[in-house]
Write a protein that holds these residues in place. Structure first.
Motif, PDB file in Angstrom:
ATOM      1  N   THR A   1       1.508   6.690  -6.724  1.00 11.81           N
ATOM      2  CA  THR A   1       0.490   7.808  -7.011  1.00 11.81           C
ATOM      3  C   THR A   1       1.143   9.036  -6.559  1.00 11.81           C
ATOM      4  OG1 THR A   1      -1.463   6.358  -6.480  1.00 11.81           O
ATOM      5  CG2 THR A   1      -1.607   8.612  -6.316  1.00 11.81           C
TER       6      THR A   1
ATOM      7  N   TYR B   1      -3.118  14.114  -0.569  1.00 10.75           N
ATOM      8  CA  TYR B   1      -1.982  13.882  -0.294  1.00 10.75           C
ATOM      9  C   TYR B   1      -0.801  15.292  -0.101  1.00 10.75           C
ATOM     10  CZ  TYR B   1      -1.974   9.104  -1.917  1.00 10.75           C
ATOM     11  OH  TYR B   1      -2.308   7.667  -1.740  1.00 10.75           O
TER      12      TYR B   1
ATOM     13  N   ALA C   1       0.764   4.167  -2.716  1.00  7.93           N
ATOM     14  CA  ALA C   1       0.735   5.491  -2.545  1.00  7.93           C
ATOM     15  C   ALA C   1       1.859   6.326  -2.882  1.00  7.93           C
ATOM     16  CB  ALA C   1       0.453   5.661  -1.071  1.00  7.93           C
TER      17      ALA C   1
ATOM     18  N   ARG D   1       0.882  -1.255  -0.069  1.00  5.53           N
ATOM     19  CA  ARG D   1      -0.115   0.110  -0.072  1.00  5.53           C
ATOM     20  C   ARG D   1       1.011   1.249  -0.081  1.00  5.53           C
ATOM     21  NH1 ARG D   1      -3.377  -3.235   3.611  1.00  5.53           N
ATOM     22  NH2 ARG D   1      -2.264  -2.169   5.356  1.00  5.53           N
ATOM     23  N   GLU D   2       1.858   1.297   0.689  1.00  8.74           N
ATOM     24  CA  GLU D   2       2.843   2.328   0.628  1.00  8.74           C
ATOM     25  C   GLU D   2       3.476   2.589  -0.338  1.00  8.74           C
ATOM     26  OE1 GLU D   2       4.629   5.671   2.254  1.00  8.74           O
ATOM     27  OE2 GLU D   2       3.235   4.475   3.091  1.00  8.74           O
TER      28      GLU D   2
END
Length: 212
Positions: free
Chosen positions: A19, A58, A16, A12-13
């Motif tokens: 992204t 973010y 992220a 997931r990190e």
């Protein structure tokens, strides 16, 4: 081996981070093309292929994106010229850094024109003061290089520095003139080599010739 549950946070990190990097790359392109005022978070999201809400998640919005891009550009600037580089090598390094990153360079130009605001007036004043101090230090360094014989005698060191910036940024600020005058793509390797060679000759080589 880690369990699937243990690996998911890392995945997931990574996702992220990917992204965030796509958003930042899209923001550079959007700001470079349209300036801060003309850019829209919807356009940045479209370029990045993400939901527009992720920009706020973010980065807190358009200003947060700009602040992060400024921070990264400062990191790039700190590493452009390797320690011990000659004046000619420094010119080449700055030219490469500018033309390798045309969208970043356009963002610098927009900021110079006053289109990329700071979060508040105090931030702007601090940045303006840092810029003046950095330029004064650059002029002093140019003067020392001239005293060491690296720069043509008789040139005003401040003018030599200004001329270097003007020519290095010319493919970004005046691409049509560069194309019409030099007859090639402003960002091509051939044009870059011409700019590099002629700039070094202009500022470093003695043009005096013995009388025949």
């Amino acid at each position: 081996m880690p369990s699937s549950e243990e690996s998911r946070p890392d995945e997931r990190e990574r996702a992220a981070n990917g992204t965030r990097e796509r958003i930042l790359a899209a923001a550079v392109a959007e700001f470079g093309a349209k300036g801060y005022s003309g850019a829209r978070t919807a356009g940045i999201a479209a370029r990045a292929g993400v939901n527009q809400q992720l920009i706020s998640y973010y980065f807190g919005g358009k200003q947060g994106l700009l602040d992060e891009l400024r921070r990264r550009w400062q990191e790039v600037q700190a590493e452009i010229v390797p320690p011990g580089a000659s004046f000619a090598e420094s010119l080449g390094a700055h030219l490469d850094a500018t033309l390798d990153r045309p969208d970043w360079a356009r963002l610098v130009v927009w900021q110079a024109l006053g289109d990329c605001p700071f979060a508040d007036a105090e931030d702007g004043r601090r940045q303006a003061e840092r810029q003046r101090e950095a330029m004064a230090a650059s002029v002093d360094k140019t003067r020392r290089r001239q005293e060491d014989g690296e720069i043509r005698a008789g040139l005003d060191p401040a003018f030599a520095l200004l001329a270097a910036y003007a020519i290095i940024f010319a493919p970004i600020t005046m691409p049509h003139l560069v194309r019409d005058i030099l007859g090639g793509d402003p960002l091509s390797p051939e044009t870059r080599q011409v700019l590099r060679t002629q700039l070094v000759q202009l500022l470093t080589e003695d043009q005096e010739r013995p009388t025949l």
